[in-house]
Scaffold this motif. Sequence first.
Motif, short mmCIF file in Angstrom:
data_model
loop_
_atom_site.label_atom_id
_atom_site.label_comp_id
_atom_site.label_asym_id
_atom_site.label_seq_id
_atom_site.Cartn_x
_atom_site.Cartn_y
_atom_site.Cartn_z
N VAL A 4 0.87 -1.18 0.00
CA VAL A 4 0.00 0.00 0.00
C VAL A 4 0.91 1.23 0.00
O VAL A 4 1.76 1.36 0.88
N VAL A 6 1.66 5.60 -1.30
CA VAL A 6 1.18 6.90 -1.78
C VAL A 6 2.17 7.42 -2.80
O VAL A 6 3.37 7.21 -2.68
N GLU A 12 -1.78 9.97 -5.61
CA GLU A 12 -2.45 8.67 -5.66
C GLU A 12 -2.19 7.87 -4.40
O GLU A 12 -1.08 7.94 -3.83
N VAL A 13 -3.17 7.09 -3.98
CA VAL A 13 -3.05 6.19 -2.84
C VAL A 13 -3.63 4.86 -3.27
O VAL A 13 -4.72 4.83 -3.84
N GLY A 14 -2.95 3.76 -3.01
CA GLY A 14 -3.54 2.46 -3.36
C GLY A 14 -2.57 1.32 -3.30
O GLY A 14 -1.42 1.48 -2.86
N ARG A 43 -3.10 8.71 7.63
CA ARG A 43 -4.19 9.43 6.95
C ARG A 43 -3.71 10.81 6.48
O ARG A 43 -4.08 11.27 5.41
N CYS A 46 -1.70 10.49 3.45
CA CYS A 46 -2.58 10.26 2.30
C CYS A 46 -3.33 11.52 1.88
O CYS A 46 -3.95 11.55 0.81
N HIS A 59 7.09 6.93 -5.01
CA HIS A 59 6.07 6.50 -4.05
C HIS A 59 6.70 6.14 -2.71
O HIS A 59 7.91 5.88 -2.62
N GLU A 351 -7.36 -4.79 0.19
CA GLU A 351 -8.23 -4.12 -0.78
C GLU A 351 -9.01 -2.96 -0.13
O GLU A 351 -9.49 -2.07 -0.81
N ARG A 354 -7.46 1.73 0.81
CA ARG A 354 -7.77 3.09 0.33
C ARG A 354 -8.90 3.72 1.11
O ARG A 354 -8.81 4.86 1.56
N GLU A 355 -9.97 2.92 1.27
CA GLU A 355 -11.15 3.41 1.99
C GLU A 355 -10.78 3.79 3.44
O GLU A 355 -11.19 4.82 3.97
N LEU A 358 -8.52 6.97 3.33
CA LEU A 358 -9.07 8.20 2.77
C LEU A 358 -10.48 8.50 3.26
O LEU A 358 -10.92 9.65 3.23
#
Length: 371
Positions: A4, A6, A12-14, A43, A46, A59, A351, A354-355, A358
Amino acid sequence: MKAVAVNPEKREVGVIDHPAPEISLSTEIKFRTLEVGICGTDREICRFDYGNPPNGFNHLVLGHEGLGVVTEVGAEVHSVKPGDLVVPTVRRPCHHDHCIPCRNDRSDFCTTGHFVERGIKEYHGFMTEYMVEQERYVCVVPPALRDVAVLMEPLTVAEKALIQIWHIQKRLHWECPVAAGLAPGHCHKAVIVGAGPIGILGAMAFKVAGFDTYVYSRSKAPNPKSELVESFGVKYISSEQVSPEELAKRLGNIDVVYEAVGGAKIAFDVLPVLGLNGIFVFTGIPGFPLPHITIDGEFIMRNMVLKNQVVLGTVNAGRDAFDNAIHDLGIFMQRWPNAVRALITGRHRLESARELLLGKANGIKNVLAFS
Ligand code: BGC
């Protein structure tokens, strides 16, 4: 290997593909990541307010609250073996000869600012499937703490604060009379400001150290956090229901305030009620934008002088704080296993990263589980 990360340039974050690390020095160990905690710093990174990729990378792999299981060790590694559970420390020293703290394994007090931090500043972090690290930067954790060891790094904040508090307050003959069955802080009162993970772990650590401990936080009680705090015998007081002045009236001399909210308003509202010979510890890092607040400067200065007070800022943690965290986490689990477990309010798959990073903050401590 999945990680994971940034990318501040592209904002972008993911989840990305990241090269798997291999042992290259005989003093290194390799571990498989089990869990990584998510905190306010992640956070903020991000939101691109904080944090930097390592030199030569666009990154930054996130994550500084790690827990792993050792899969391989270099020929000169003696204190760690395959199968051990490990929690890595976060900061690595600068390379300047004149930085005495870094040259003495105290990069948490680095004087040049050129330290790096895993998952935060110019060094990839732990949100990835495998990691390689120097033996000296990992702490071996007893298997009995497997479920909760991801809380160790956030607990080191309170442990470092406690080490410094005892050290600084020594000047005052602050030690409590020795009493059978009572821990060293039993004659002192501590107010923990904030009921997030840093605050709740801090409340546990101060209670174990013997302090008469209170949590002072915004939300009205009862609420899930107040119930959790009270389940291990610490009184929760809401700042919406009790003003700082009333708090001081109720509690008497407040010896320690441990700030764990990351915002200045409530902290500076409490500072004027710090007691005689009191020490106020800031641990939070306010995020951008930094709103202006008004403080009662003259009154605070008058108090600080007339009451021999100390205001202390503390960041990161040394090996001693990690060792104390392992010890205390063991005690917490003996005394309040359900409360400690309840701090981890979610274990999530990669997975969802991100949620979690962010989206709206929820729960107490969210953790990414790798296996
Ligand atoms: C980490 C510390 C770090 C600090 C500043 C915190 O979230 O726990 O290890 O020093 O951020 O980067």
